[in-house]
Design a protein around this motif. Structure first.
Motif, PDB file in Angstrom:
ATOM      1  N   ALA A  51       0.794  -1.232   0.000  1.00 46.15           N
ATOM      2  CA  ALA A  51       0.000   0.000   0.000  1.00 46.15           C
ATOM      3  C   ALA A  51       0.824   1.278   0.000  1.00 46.15           C
ATOM      4  O   ALA A  51       0.347   2.315  -0.464  1.00 46.15           O
ATOM      5  CB  ALA A  51      -0.943   0.003   1.206  1.00 46.15           C
ATOM      6  N   VAL A  52       2.062   1.239   0.527  1.00 44.41           N
ATOM      7  CA  VAL A  52       2.808   2.484   0.718  1.00 44.41           C
ATOM      8  C   VAL A  52       3.699   2.766  -0.480  1.00 44.41           C
ATOM      9  O   VAL A  52       3.807   1.973  -1.417  1.00 44.41           O
ATOM     10  CB  VAL A  52       3.660   2.411   2.007  1.00 44.41           C
ATOM     11  CG1 VAL A  52       2.779   2.207   3.208  1.00 44.41           C
ATOM     12  CG2 VAL A  52       4.708   1.296   1.899  1.00 44.41           C
ATOM     13  N   GLY A  53       4.386   3.919  -0.402  1.00 44.06           N
ATOM     14  CA  GLY A  53       5.276   4.333  -1.478  1.00 44.06           C
ATOM     15  C   GLY A  53       6.580   3.566  -1.484  1.00 44.06           C
ATOM     16  O   GLY A  53       6.806   2.661  -0.675  1.00 44.06           O
ATOM     17  N   ARG A  54       7.463   3.980  -2.389  1.00 47.66           N
ATOM     18  CA  ARG A  54       8.669   3.204  -2.665  1.00 47.66           C
ATOM     19  C   ARG A  54       9.622   3.129  -1.474  1.00 47.66           C
ATOM     20  O   ARG A  54      10.076   2.048  -1.100  1.00 47.66           O
ATOM     21  CB  ARG A  54       9.389   3.808  -3.872  1.00 47.66           C
ATOM     22  CG  ARG A  54      10.618   3.028  -4.286  1.00 47.66           C
ATOM     23  CD  ARG A  54      11.202   3.605  -5.554  1.00 47.66           C
ATOM     24  NE  ARG A  54      12.402   2.889  -5.958  1.00 47.66           N
ATOM     25  CZ  ARG A  54      13.126   3.190  -7.020  1.00 47.66           C
ATOM     26  NH1 ARG A  54      12.765   4.207  -7.787  1.00 47.66           N
ATOM     27  NH2 ARG A  54      14.212   2.503  -7.317  1.00 47.66           N
ATOM     28  N   ASN A  55       9.972   4.282  -0.880  1.00 49.80           N
ATOM     29  CA  ASN A  55      10.965   4.279   0.192  1.00 49.80           C
ATOM     30  C   ASN A  55      10.488   3.550   1.445  1.00 49.80           C
ATOM     31  O   ASN A  55      11.205   2.709   1.974  1.00 49.80           O
ATOM     32  CB  ASN A  55      11.387   5.711   0.524  1.00 49.80           C
ATOM     33  CG  ASN A  55      12.205   6.335  -0.593  1.00 49.80           C
ATOM     34  OD1 ASN A  55      12.871   5.627  -1.348  1.00 49.80           O
ATOM     35  ND2 ASN A  55      12.155   7.647  -0.721  1.00 49.80           N
ATOM     36  N   PRO A  56       9.273   3.836   1.961  1.00 50.00           N
ATOM     37  CA  PRO A  56       8.793   3.046   3.095  1.00 50.00           C
ATOM     38  C   PRO A  56       8.640   1.575   2.751  1.00 50.00           C
ATOM     39  O   PRO A  56       8.851   0.708   3.600  1.00 50.00           O
ATOM     40  CB  PRO A  56       7.433   3.689   3.430  1.00 50.00           C
ATOM     41  CG  PRO A  56       7.508   5.060   2.859  1.00 50.00           C
ATOM     42  CD  PRO A  56       8.348   4.938   1.631  1.00 50.00           C
ATOM     43  N   ARG A  57       8.296   1.283   1.510  1.00 56.08           N
ATOM     44  CA  ARG A  57       8.133  -0.112   1.095  1.00 56.08           C
ATOM     45  C   ARG A  57       9.443  -0.868   1.222  1.00 56.08           C
ATOM     46  O   ARG A  57       9.472  -2.012   1.677  1.00 56.08           O
ATOM     47  CB  ARG A  57       7.626  -0.162  -0.343  1.00 56.08           C
ATOM     48  CG  ARG A  57       7.399  -1.574  -0.877  1.00 56.08           C
ATOM     49  CD  ARG A  57       6.929  -1.530  -2.313  1.00 56.08           C
ATOM     50  NE  ARG A  57       5.678  -0.800  -2.431  1.00 56.08           N
ATOM     51  CZ  ARG A  57       5.186  -0.369  -3.584  1.00 56.08           C
ATOM     52  NH1 ARG A  57       5.867  -0.573  -4.708  1.00 56.08           N
ATOM     53  NH2 ARG A  57       4.036   0.278  -3.624  1.00 56.08           N
ATOM     54  N   ALA A  65      11.956  -0.230   3.256  1.00 58.94           N
ATOM     55  CA  ALA A  65      12.278  -0.436   4.671  1.00 58.94           C
ATOM     56  C   ALA A  65      11.450  -1.564   5.263  1.00 58.94           C
ATOM     57  O   ALA A  65      11.978  -2.443   5.962  1.00 58.94           O
ATOM     58  CB  ALA A  65      12.046   0.860   5.446  1.00 58.94           C
ATOM     59  N   MET A  66      10.146  -1.564   4.985  1.00 62.54           N
ATOM     60  CA  MET A  66       9.282  -2.603   5.544  1.00 62.54           C
ATOM     61  C   MET A  66       9.566  -3.965   4.934  1.00 62.54           C
ATOM     62  O   MET A  66       9.422  -5.001   5.600  1.00 62.54           O
ATOM     63  CB  MET A  66       7.817  -2.221   5.361  1.00 62.54           C
ATOM     64  CG  MET A  66       7.360  -1.141   6.335  1.00 62.54           C
ATOM     65  SD  MET A  66       5.592  -0.822   6.266  1.00 62.54           S
ATOM     66  CE  MET A  66       5.489   0.041   4.702  1.00 62.54           C
ATOM     67  N   THR A  67      10.008  -3.984   3.680  1.00 62.43           N
ATOM     68  CA  THR A  67      10.387  -5.251   3.067  1.00 62.43           C
ATOM     69  C   THR A  67      11.567  -5.867   3.787  1.00 62.43           C
ATOM     70  O   THR A  67      11.592  -7.084   4.052  1.00 62.43           O
ATOM     71  CB  THR A  67      10.731  -5.041   1.573  1.00 62.43           C
ATOM     72  OG1 THR A  67       9.581  -4.542   0.893  1.00 62.43           O
ATOM     73  CG2 THR A  67      11.165  -6.348   0.937  1.00 62.43           C
ATOM     74  N   PHE A  68      12.547  -5.049   4.141  1.00 55.30           N
ATOM     75  CA  PHE A  68      13.705  -5.578   4.862  1.00 55.30           C
ATOM     76  C   PHE A  68      13.342  -5.963   6.298  1.00 55.30           C
ATOM     77  O   PHE A  68      13.901  -6.929   6.839  1.00 55.30           O
ATOM     78  CB  PHE A  68      14.846  -4.569   4.848  1.00 55.30           C
ATOM     79  CG  PHE A  68      15.578  -4.514   3.536  1.00 55.30           C
ATOM     80  CD1 PHE A  68      16.229  -5.634   3.053  1.00 55.30           C
ATOM     81  CD2 PHE A  68      15.599  -3.354   2.779  1.00 55.30           C
ATOM     82  CE1 PHE A  68      16.902  -5.599   1.839  1.00 55.30           C
ATOM     83  CE2 PHE A  68      16.268  -3.310   1.567  1.00 55.30           C
ATOM     84  CZ  PHE A  68      16.922  -4.435   1.092  1.00 55.30           C
ATOM     85  N   ILE A  69      12.424  -5.242   6.924  1.00 57.97           N
ATOM     86  CA  ILE A  69      11.964  -5.646   8.257  1.00 57.97           C
ATOM     87  C   ILE A  69      11.284  -7.008   8.183  1.00 57.97           C
ATOM     88  O   ILE A  69      11.541  -7.900   9.011  1.00 57.97           O
ATOM     89  CB  ILE A  69      11.010  -4.590   8.845  1.00 57.97           C
ATOM     90  CG1 ILE A  69      11.789  -3.316   9.199  1.00 57.97           C
ATOM     91  CG2 ILE A  69      10.300  -5.131  10.084  1.00 57.97           C
ATOM     92  CD1 ILE A  69      10.916  -2.171   9.675  1.00 57.97           C
ATOM     93  N   LEU A  70      10.417  -7.185   7.190  1.00 61.33           N
ATOM     94  CA  LEU A  70       9.774  -8.480   6.993  1.00 61.33           C
ATOM     95  C   LEU A  70      10.812  -9.550   6.670  1.00 61.33           C
ATOM     96  O   LEU A  70      10.705 -10.696   7.134  1.00 61.33           O
ATOM     97  CB  LEU A  70       8.742  -8.380   5.880  1.00 61.33           C
ATOM     98  CG  LEU A  70       7.948  -9.665   5.557  1.00 61.33           C
ATOM     99  CD1 LEU A  70       7.196 -10.154   6.785  1.00 61.33           C
ATOM    100  CD2 LEU A  70       6.987  -9.417   4.409  1.00 61.33           C
ATOM    101  N   GLY A  71      11.822  -9.177   5.890  1.00 60.99           N
ATOM    102  CA  GLY A  71      12.895 -10.120   5.601  1.00 60.99           C
ATOM    103  C   GLY A  71      13.643 -10.528   6.855  1.00 60.99           C
ATOM    104  O   GLY A  71      14.015 -11.700   7.013  1.00 60.99           O
TER     105      GLY A  71
END
Length: 219
Positions: free
Chosen positions: A21-27, A29-35
């Motif tokens: 749902a969010v934009g590129r930069n927050p996406r 960061a959250m992708t790496f947190i999920l990783g």
């Protein structure tokens, strides 16, 4: 499915939705947190398997097996990111590894809370900050070193091995100390916090020195 997988699904689902749902930069960061949460789950499988094969008890596995598995697993997503996507700003690797460390530590702390209960708030607070900071410090050690070595291809492989060895040793000493009782354990929990403060002070000094060099070149 046991409780670990249940916890993972409950935490990962809203993060995954937010990534979409969010934009590129927050996406990113959250992708790496999920990783980080994902590699934490995978690390528990691998560490348990290796402990069973080697016959190590819980304390021996925490000191001799888990640090190796966890630090390598935390680094692999960043290595994949650097090799496949080749970001122009190599400094993004630092942020990526820190986000992975935060996700890893968050999932690990929640699993610990589920296993051991929430009856001792002070201890859980100390452990939460100590363990979380330890993972971040290990991430800072590896990512900062990687930032300086990545462009030197001949140094890259040996540098990565050295950085991971440093992080594994730091992680192992931390696990060894916190597995004890009393003062030794609390000193162990405090070491990462002191280390993080030292690293932040050094980082600020380097940042100010770079700014002065930039200003001098401009003048």
């Amino acid at each position: 499915m046991n409780y670990v997988e249940n916890i993972y699904v409950c935490l990962a689902a809203p993060i995954f939705i937010a990534i979409l749902a969010v934009g590129r930069n927050p996406r990113r960061a959250m992708t790496f947190i999920l990783g980080g949460m994902t590699v934490c789950l995978l690390s528990s499988y691998i560490s348990t398997f290796l402990a069973g094969v080697s016959g190590a008890d819980a304390e021996a596995a925490a000191i001799n097996i888990s640090p190796i598995v966890e630090e390598i697993m935390k680094f692999l997503p960043v290595l994949f990111y650097m090799v496949v996507f080749e970001p122009e700003e190599k400094g993004k690797a630092v942020g990526a590894l820190l986000m992975i460390a935060i996700g890893f530590a968050t999932f690990e702390n929640v699993c610990y809370l589920t296993q051991n209960g929430a009856g001792h708030l002070l201890f859980l607070t100390v452990r939460g900050f100590g363990t979380g900071t330890m993972h971040v410090v290990c991430g800072m050690l590896v990512s900062t070193g990687l930032l300086f070595m990545w462009e030197q291809r001949w140094l890259r492989a040996f540098g990565i091995m050295g950085l991971l060895s440093l992080a594994i040793t730091y992680h192992g000493i931390y696990n060894m100390m916190v597995s004890q009782q009393g003062v030794v354990a609390y000193v162990g929990y405090g070491i990462p916090i002191v280390s993080a403060l030292i690293l932040l002070v050094q980082k600020n000094k380097m940042f100010r020195a770079q700014r002065r060099q930039t200003v001098n070149k401009t003048d």
